[in-house]
Design a protein around this motif. Structure first.
Motif, PDB file in Angstrom:
ATOM      1  N   LYS A  36       0.910  -1.232   0.155  1.00 23.80           N
ATOM      2  CA  LYS A  36       0.101   0.198   0.141  1.00 23.80           C
ATOM      3  C   LYS A  36       1.043   1.272   0.045  1.00 23.80           C
ATOM      4  CE  LYS A  36      -3.390   2.345   2.921  1.00 23.80           C
ATOM      5  NZ  LYS A  36      -3.903   2.387   4.182  1.00 23.80           N
ATOM      6  N   ARG A  39       2.662   1.773  -3.429  1.00 22.45           N
ATOM      7  CA  ARG A  39       1.688   2.408  -4.542  1.00 22.45           C
ATOM      8  C   ARG A  39       1.291   3.792  -4.213  1.00 22.45           C
ATOM      9  NH1 ARG A  39      -2.746  -2.674  -4.469  1.00 22.45           N
ATOM     10  NH2 ARG A  39      -1.569  -3.872  -5.718  1.00 22.45           N
ATOM     11  N   LYS A  40       1.104   4.103  -3.071  1.00 21.41           N
ATOM     12  CA  LYS A  40       0.724   5.585  -2.717  1.00 21.41           C
ATOM     13  C   LYS A  40       2.240   6.280  -3.079  1.00 21.41           C
ATOM     14  CE  LYS A  40      -0.723   8.601   0.795  1.00 21.41           C
ATOM     15  NZ  LYS A  40      -1.324   8.634   2.432  1.00 21.41           N
TER      16      LYS A  40
END
Length: 82
Positions: A36, A39-40
């Motif tokens: 996560k 991706r961010k």
């Protein structure tokens, strides 16, 4: 039964096969957070956050490798194996 013996039992569990497998499972859940974060960081174009996620991933891989090594060393010596 005092708190000292409870702590001793928990420490023993940490070094047992179920305890090590529990640790590996926790590492697997940590991988979701790292993915996560990567991706961010990519979406935001933030190189520093991307480096931070990469370092966290490396730490996760290293700790998992240490747990697997400890699991292999246990072998038949673990009384909880049955």
């Amino acid at each position: 039964m005092g708190t000292g013996s409870k702590a001793k039992q928990l420490k023993g569990f940490k070094h047992s096969k179920p305890g090590i497998l529990f640790g590996i499972g926790g590492s697997a859940f940590g991988a979701f957070g790292i993915v996560k974060d990567v991706r961010k960081a990519r979406e935001e174009g933030d190189t520093l956050k991307l480096v931070n996620a990469a370092v966290a991933a490396l730490a996760l891989v290293t700790s998992t490798a240490l747990l697997v090594r400890e699991l292999r060393r246990l072998g038949d010596d673990d009384i909880l194996l049955g």
